[in-house]
Design an enzyme around this catalytic site. Structure first.
Site: not given
Ligand code: EPU
Length: 421
Positions: A23-24, A94, A118, A123-125, A306, A398
């Site tokens: 998935k990721n 995300r 999620c 969860r900064p970017i 995870d 998801r």
């Protein structure tokens, strides 16, 4: 109406389960494909709702998306248009932030609404944005929209304060067409990054060092279409191995790369899980008394955050006191409250938790507060007494390809019902 998953616990699982594509990796490979000037074929695409959301975003951008067979996706950006991305699908996941890097790289401009995903605490970017700025882009944030723009992107040296998976991939995508050489230092080393770089290099990019903490990108002027097969999902694999350790008599988890799972496998060995690791599969036998362990989540090759929630459920069955320390998302402990409703004894003191085992678990109504919490509750349901009902299962859908179907094939009594929203 919405789906809930119900599980009648106590059945021993037997048989073989095949792991789907990662998935990721997929959620980055799809946005990366738009950097090509011709069709990109991706094979091994998992059937998850995040892929559907990404396909919707591609269609918004006038990219042709053709699903061929069960798991082939052909992405053809030939007629693509760089429009403002504000479709509801954008804020659903995300990973839509990968369109920042991809569109900035391709068009030197992108306007996009802030992404969702999620909730695991803040969860900064900021690291993504600093990277884009270092390459020469200006970043504006107004009323929920980011606008990134550059006259030209020029290669430079970028040091990441934290080895962020998302920032590493996003900067890579922005840098493939930049002038000269970009160097990312303290880059993330996750296998999904290697997979994205493999795709980009097949398209004609010049990227070296993926899988180490220094990645160099020499800018090119064009990328072409290609064919790519996604790596197996190490988190889905890990989830099924943990499921087997908790609930199986004899189970085989196939289509894995064991090297991607070393941290987990060595921890399971320490718990005394009975397993054989082969080149592309793990065989697990149940029946042993499990020992408590201590774990700490870390960037790859350390134990994946995870897998923390699924592992926590297994720890409730081990003898003694286990501890979990979460260094990636210090607030990722919502599953502990839900497991508590089922009878688990867990003391959370963020960023750590102590799990007192073994405890009997009981089927009750619980909520999947995020994707991996959902997986941890499915495992608890499989070993709990009575019927567990899991709400908000869209989180599970998801990121896990047919989790309940695969478990049914292994002998679990798991089904879906529809309830009022
Ligand atoms: N971080 C920052 N600033 C940034 C980016 C990250 O402070 O600009 C911090 C985060 O807040 C976090 C840490 O750095 O504390 C790690 O974040 P990272 O950027 O590595 O995570 P991500 O790219 O947002 C991906 C996966 C996650 C997985 C993490 C860690 C995707 C789409 N998501 O997220 O997957 O937990 O890496 O391995 O690839 C999941 O699959 O359930 C999931 C949440």
């Amino acid at each position: 109406m919405k789906d809930v998953i119900r599980i009648e616990g106590g059945r021993k699982l037997n048989g073989t389960v095949r792991v789907s594509g990662a998935k990721n990796a997929t959620v980055a490979l799809i946005p990366a494909s738009i950097l090509a000037s011709g069709p990109v074929t991706i094979v091994g695409v998992p059937n998850i709702s995040d892929v559907k959301s990404l396909s919707t975003i591609l269609q918004e951008l006038k990219v042709d998306v053709i699903q061929k067979g069960e798991d082939h996706l052909v992405i053809d950006p030939t007629h693509m248009e760089n429009i403002t991305l504000d479709h509801p699908a954008v804020t659903k996941l995300r990973a839509s932030y990968y369109f920042m890097g991809a569109l900035l790289g391709k068009y030197k401009k992108v306007k996009i609404r802030m992404s969702g995903g999620c909730y695991l605490g803040p969860r900064p970017i900021d690291l993504h944005l600093k990277g884009f700025e270092a390459l020469g882009a200006t970043v504006k944030y107004e009323q929920g929209y980011y606008t990134l723009e550059a006259k030209e992107l020029v290669g430079t040296k970028i040091f990441l304060d934290f080895a962020s998976v998302g920032a590493t991939i996003n900067i890579l995508m922005a840098a493939v067409f930049a002038k000269g050489r970009t160097t990312i230092e303290n880059a993330a080393k996750e296998p999904e990054i290697i997979d994205v770089v493999t795709l980009l290099n097949k398209m004609g990019a010049k990227i070296r060092g993926a899988g180490t903490n220094v990645i160099t990108i020499d800018g090119v002027t064009e990328l072409s279409g290609c064919f790519h097969e996604i790596i197996p999902d190490r988190i889905e694999a890990g989830t099924f191995i943990i499921i087997a350790a908790a609930a199986a008599e004899h189970m085989v988890v196939e289509n894995i790369i064991p090297q991607h799972l070393e941290a987990l496998l060595s921890k399971l060995q320490e718990m005394d899980v009975d397993m054989d690791v082969q080149v592309d599969r793990v065989t697990i036998r149940g029946g042993r008394q499990l020992k408590a362990i201590d774990v700490k989540t870390l960037p790859y090759p350390g134990l994946a955050t995870d897998l923390q929630a699924p592992l926590t459920t297994l720890m409730t069955q081990a003898y003694g006191e286990s501890t979990v320390t979460e260094t990636i998302y210090p607030q990722r402990f919502k599953h502990c409250d839900e497991l508590g409703k089922m009878g688990a004894r867990i003391d959370v003191n963020m960023p750590s938790a102590v799990i007192h085992g073994p405890t009997k678990l009981y089927g009750v109504d619980v909520t999947a507060t995020d994707l991996r919490c959902g997986a941890s509750l499915v495992i608890a349901g499989l070993i709990g007494d009575g019927i567990t009902t899991i709400d908000e299962v869209y989180h599970i859908d998801r990121g896990y390809d047919n989790l309940d179907g695969k478990l049914k094939n292994l002998g679990a009594n798991i089904w879906r019902d529809q309830i009022e929203e």
